[in-house]
Design a protein around this motif. Structure first.
Motif, mmCIF file in Angstrom:
data_model
loop_
_atom_site.group_PDB
_atom_site.id
_atom_site.type_symbol
_atom_site.label_atom_id
_atom_site.label_comp_id
_atom_site.label_asym_id
_atom_site.label_seq_id
_atom_site.Cartn_x
_atom_site.Cartn_y
_atom_site.Cartn_z
ATOM 1 N N LYS A 117 0.831 -1.212 0.000
ATOM 2 C CA LYS A 117 0.000 0.000 0.000
ATOM 3 C C LYS A 117 0.862 1.258 0.000
ATOM 4 O O LYS A 117 0.566 2.225 -0.705
ATOM 5 C CB LYS A 117 -0.938 0.002 1.212
ATOM 6 C CG LYS A 117 -2.071 -0.972 1.091
ATOM 7 C CD LYS A 117 -2.924 -0.974 2.356
ATOM 8 C CE LYS A 117 -4.009 -2.027 2.259
ATOM 9 N NZ LYS A 117 -4.754 -2.174 3.501
ATOM 10 N N PHE A 118 1.937 1.251 0.779
ATOM 11 C CA PHE A 118 2.843 2.390 0.844
ATOM 12 C C PHE A 118 3.502 2.639 -0.516
ATOM 13 O O PHE A 118 3.524 3.771 -1.008
ATOM 14 C CB PHE A 118 3.917 2.140 1.915
ATOM 15 C CG PHE A 118 4.960 3.205 1.989
ATOM 16 C CD1 PHE A 118 4.694 4.422 2.606
ATOM 17 C CD2 PHE A 118 6.213 3.006 1.422
ATOM 18 C CE1 PHE A 118 5.662 5.419 2.667
ATOM 19 C CE2 PHE A 118 7.186 3.982 1.469
ATOM 20 C CZ PHE A 118 6.912 5.194 2.090
ATOM 21 N N ILE A 119 4.003 1.583 -1.129
ATOM 22 C CA ILE A 119 4.671 1.713 -2.425
ATOM 23 C C ILE A 119 3.686 2.200 -3.485
ATOM 24 O O ILE A 119 3.987 3.087 -4.278
ATOM 25 C CB ILE A 119 5.311 0.368 -2.830
ATOM 26 C CG1 ILE A 119 6.478 0.038 -1.899
ATOM 27 C CG2 ILE A 119 5.766 0.390 -4.284
ATOM 28 C CD1 ILE A 119 6.972 -1.395 -1.993
ATOM 29 N N ALA A 120 2.505 1.626 -3.491
ATOM 30 C CA ALA A 120 1.481 2.022 -4.474
ATOM 31 C C ALA A 120 1.073 3.469 -4.282
ATOM 32 O O ALA A 120 0.924 4.215 -5.260
ATOM 33 C CB ALA A 120 0.273 1.090 -4.380
ATOM 34 N N HIS A 121 0.904 3.887 -3.042
ATOM 35 C CA HIS A 121 0.507 5.277 -2.750
ATOM 36 C C HIS A 121 1.565 6.253 -3.260
ATOM 37 O O HIS A 121 1.225 7.284 -3.848
ATOM 38 C CB HIS A 121 0.272 5.447 -1.255
ATOM 39 C CG HIS A 121 -0.069 6.848 -0.864
ATOM 40 N ND1 HIS A 121 -1.314 7.392 -1.134
ATOM 41 C CD2 HIS A 121 0.656 7.824 -0.270
ATOM 42 C CE1 HIS A 121 -1.334 8.637 -0.706
ATOM 43 N NE2 HIS A 121 -0.149 8.915 -0.176
ATOM 44 N N ARG A 122 2.826 5.927 -3.032
ATOM 45 C CA ARG A 122 3.918 6.794 -3.499
ATOM 46 C C ARG A 122 3.919 6.950 -5.010
ATOM 47 O O ARG A 122 4.333 7.974 -5.534
ATOM 48 C CB ARG A 122 5.272 6.236 -3.045
ATOM 49 C CG ARG A 122 5.596 6.594 -1.619
ATOM 50 C CD ARG A 122 6.993 6.255 -1.182
ATOM 51 N NE ARG A 122 7.980 6.194 -2.230
ATOM 52 C CZ ARG A 122 9.052 5.438 -2.219
ATOM 53 N NH1 ARG A 122 9.298 4.668 -1.183
ATOM 54 N NH2 ARG A 122 9.911 5.440 -3.208
ATOM 55 N N GLN A 123 3.454 5.924 -5.703
ATOM 56 C CA GLN A 123 3.426 5.962 -7.162
ATOM 57 C C GLN A 123 2.054 6.307 -7.705
ATOM 58 O O GLN A 123 1.801 6.174 -8.893
ATOM 59 C CB GLN A 123 3.909 4.619 -7.711
ATOM 60 C CG GLN A 123 5.351 4.348 -7.352
ATOM 61 C CD GLN A 123 5.868 3.114 -8.050
ATOM 62 O OE1 GLN A 123 5.415 2.732 -9.110
ATOM 63 N NE2 GLN A 123 6.838 2.486 -7.445
ATOM 64 N N GLN A 124 1.169 6.703 -6.819
ATOM 65 C CA GLN A 124 -0.207 7.087 -7.186
ATOM 66 C C GLN A 124 -0.921 5.977 -7.947
ATOM 67 O O GLN A 124 -1.556 6.190 -8.962
ATOM 68 C CB GLN A 124 -0.207 8.391 -7.977
ATOM 69 C CG GLN A 124 0.370 9.547 -7.174
ATOM 70 C CD GLN A 124 0.471 10.825 -7.980
ATOM 71 O OE1 GLN A 124 0.610 10.808 -9.197
ATOM 72 N NE2 GLN A 124 0.394 11.942 -7.275
ATOM 73 N N LEU A 125 -0.793 4.777 -7.393
ATOM 74 C CA LEU A 125 -1.444 3.598 -7.972
ATOM 75 C C LEU A 125 -2.381 2.994 -6.945
ATOM 76 O O LEU A 125 -2.226 3.188 -5.747
ATOM 77 C CB LEU A 125 -0.399 2.549 -8.378
ATOM 78 C CG LEU A 125 0.559 2.920 -9.482
ATOM 79 C CD1 LEU A 125 1.696 1.908 -9.559
ATOM 80 C CD2 LEU A 125 -0.177 2.999 -10.806
ATOM 81 N N LYS A 126 -3.302 2.203 -7.414
ATOM 82 C CA LYS A 126 -4.159 1.407 -6.549
ATOM 83 C C LYS A 126 -3.731 -0.045 -6.717
ATOM 84 O O LYS A 126 -3.243 -0.443 -7.765
ATOM 85 C CB LYS A 126 -5.627 1.546 -6.937
ATOM 86 C CG LYS A 126 -6.185 2.942 -6.729
ATOM 87 C CD LYS A 126 -7.623 2.996 -7.148
ATOM 88 C CE LYS A 126 -8.146 4.417 -7.003
ATOM 89 N NZ LYS A 126 -9.529 4.538 -7.476
ATOM 90 N N THR A 127 -3.940 -0.832 -5.669
ATOM 91 C CA THR A 127 -3.629 -2.261 -5.775
ATOM 92 C C THR A 127 -4.885 -3.083 -5.570
ATOM 93 O O THR A 127 -5.860 -2.624 -5.043
ATOM 94 C CB THR A 127 -2.577 -2.695 -4.735
ATOM 95 O OG1 THR A 127 -3.050 -2.358 -3.441
ATOM 96 C CG2 THR A 127 -1.247 -2.059 -5.011
#
Length: 127
Positions: A117-127
């Motif tokens: 979630k942290f990595i996705a948020h930093r890249q403005q992505l949803k998982t």
């Protein structure tokens, strides 16, 4: 300690798949009652990793992904640092419409889920 109801559901899914028989199920169920035992480790020695992954998929109601059947683009693999992939045991395999699809060895791993979630948020992505 692993939740006993999860173990029982996992064993039932493995039995439905024909991966284990009643004798193995009884043995693992009994071993799971001992808090010093990890029933998933016992199961890993008795069934194939594919059977275990498919059974987990059934129990957890998450899709099973066979990564061997996919052509994963290098640009997708680069979306998550290799250190995180190695440590948390997940791997991105598709990105579409701002959604990153990730396969996880253990979907119940809360630390891996938080890291993702942290990595996705930093890249403005949803998982």
């Amino acid at each position: 300690m692993t939740d006993l109801s999860y173990v029982e559901n996992l064993l039932e899914a493995l039995r439905r798949r024909g991966a284990i028989d009643g004798k193995a199920t009884d043995f693992i169920s009994e071993e799971a009652k001992n808090p010093q035992n990890n029933p998933e480790e016992i199961i890993e020695h008795l069934v194939s990793s594919a059977d275990l992954a498919m059974a987990k998929s059934d129990v957890l109601k998450v899709p099973y992904v066979d990564l061997l059947d996919l052509d994963i683009l290098p640009k997708i693999l680069q979306l998550i640092p290799i250190e995180a992939v190695s440590f948390y045991k997940f791997i991105p395999f598709e990105k579409k419409d701002g959604i990153l699809k990730v396969a996880m060895v253990d979907p119940l791993d809360l630390k891996a889920d938080e890291a993702l979630k942290f990595i996705a948020h930093r890249q403005q992505l949803k998982t």
